[in-house]
Scaffold this motif. Structure first.
Motif, PDB file in Angstrom:
ATOM      1  N   HIS A 266       0.807  -1.226   0.000  1.00 20.35           N
ATOM      2  CA  HIS A 266       0.000   0.000   0.000  1.00 20.35           C
ATOM      3  C   HIS A 266       0.840   1.277   0.000  1.00 20.35           C
ATOM      4  O   HIS A 266       0.311   2.379  -0.156  1.00 20.35           O
ATOM      5  N   GLY A 267       2.147   1.149   0.226  1.00 17.34           N
ATOM      6  CA  GLY A 267       3.015   2.314   0.224  1.00 17.34           C
ATOM      7  C   GLY A 267       2.847   3.203   1.441  1.00 17.34           C
ATOM      8  O   GLY A 267       3.275   4.361   1.429  1.00 17.34           O
ATOM      9  N   LYS A 268       2.238   2.690   2.477  1.00 21.84           N
ATOM     10  CA  LYS A 268       2.053   3.418   3.731  1.00 21.84           C
ATOM     11  C   LYS A 268       1.827   2.388   4.846  1.00 21.84           C
ATOM     12  O   LYS A 268       1.489   1.238   4.563  1.00 21.84           O
ATOM     13  N   PRO A 269       2.000   2.794   6.099  1.00 23.04           N
ATOM     14  CA  PRO A 269       1.785   1.844   7.192  1.00 23.04           C
ATOM     15  C   PRO A 269       0.311   1.425   7.285  1.00 23.04           C
ATOM     16  O   PRO A 269      -0.572   2.281   7.373  1.00 23.04           O
ATOM     17  N   VAL A 270       0.068   0.143   7.185  1.00 21.70           N
ATOM     18  CA  VAL A 270      -1.282  -0.399   7.363  1.00 21.70           C
ATOM     19  C   VAL A 270      -1.191  -1.652   8.227  1.00 21.70           C
ATOM     20  O   VAL A 270      -0.145  -2.302   8.283  1.00 21.70           O
ATOM     21  N   ILE A 271      -2.277  -1.949   8.898  1.00 25.30           N
ATOM     22  CA  ILE A 271      -2.359  -3.179   9.680  1.00 25.30           C
ATOM     23  C   ILE A 271      -3.508  -3.999   9.107  1.00 25.30           C
ATOM     24  O   ILE A 271      -4.680  -3.664   9.306  1.00 25.30           O
ATOM     25  N   PRO A 272      -3.182  -5.067   8.378  1.00 20.32           N
ATOM     26  CA  PRO A 272      -4.238  -5.892   7.795  1.00 20.32           C
ATOM     27  C   PRO A 272      -4.945  -6.701   8.879  1.00 20.32           C
ATOM     28  O   PRO A 272      -4.408  -6.930   9.969  1.00 20.32           O
ATOM     29  N   ARG A 273      -6.151  -7.120   8.583  1.00 22.19           N
ATOM     30  CA  ARG A 273      -6.925  -7.881   9.551  1.00 22.19           C
ATOM     31  C   ARG A 273      -6.219  -9.184   9.939  1.00 22.19           C
ATOM     32  O   ARG A 273      -6.332  -9.636  11.080  1.00 22.19           O
TER      33      ARG A 273
ATOM     34  N   LEU B 124     -12.813  -3.410  16.989  1.00 23.14           N
ATOM     35  CA  LEU B 124     -12.889  -2.030  16.496  1.00 23.14           C
ATOM     36  C   LEU B 124     -12.710  -1.963  14.985  1.00 23.14           C
ATOM     37  O   LEU B 124     -13.398  -1.185  14.309  1.00 23.14           O
ATOM     38  N   ASP B 125     -11.803  -2.782  14.445  1.00 27.96           N
ATOM     39  CA  ASP B 125     -11.580  -2.807  12.998  1.00 27.96           C
ATOM     40  C   ASP B 125     -12.852  -3.235  12.272  1.00 27.96           C
ATOM     41  O   ASP B 125     -13.251  -2.611  11.284  1.00 27.96           O
ATOM     42  N   ILE B 126     -13.498  -4.263  12.756  1.00 28.24           N
ATOM     43  CA  ILE B 126     -14.736  -4.738  12.133  1.00 28.24           C
ATOM     44  C   ILE B 126     -15.855  -3.707  12.305  1.00 28.24           C
ATOM     45  O   ILE B 126     -16.599  -3.415  11.366  1.00 28.24           O
TER      46      ILE B 126
END
Length: 112
Positions: free
Chosen positions: A48-55, A98-100
């Motif tokens: 993604h080219g940026k910090p992400v936290i996938p599920r 929270l993500d969901i």
């Protein structure tokens, strides 16, 4: 099946010289899942080219913590290991909730 089965070395690994009980295998698998979540996060962030936290990060956190927690409660009876894995389990479960709640159940599929 003997009562101490979970602490008995796994017979099919004896030829390798590795002496591992089912509890130790559960604990090591949990540690690998918990540590491996950072690899998943690294590749998702690169994509993604940026910090992400996938599920998957949260699922791996919960599964890894629960497996390691089980090892420390039932296999090793170690209070330090229990405390070390108890809090991350609840934190990851709450973060997944929270993500969901905020991004929906199918967030990862829609973000590609």
């Amino acid at each position: 099946m003997p009562a101490d089965f979970m602490n008995t070395p796994i017979a099919w690994l004896e030829w390798t010289g590795v002496h591992m009980s089912p509890w130790k295998l559960i604990g090591l698998t949990g540690a690998l899942l918990f540590g491996g979540r950072w690899v998943v996060q690294f590749f998702a962030s690169r994509r993604h080219g940026k910090p992400v936290i996938p599920r998957a990060f949260w699922y791996m956190s919960i599964a890894g913590s629960l497996m390691a927690l089980s090892y420390f409660i039932f296999g090793k009876n170690d209070a330090v290991g229990v405390l070390q894995n108890l809090f991350p389990t609840f934190t990851a479960a709450y973060s997944l909730y929270l993500d969901i709640k905020h991004r929906g159940w199918h967030r990862d599929r829609a973000s590609h």
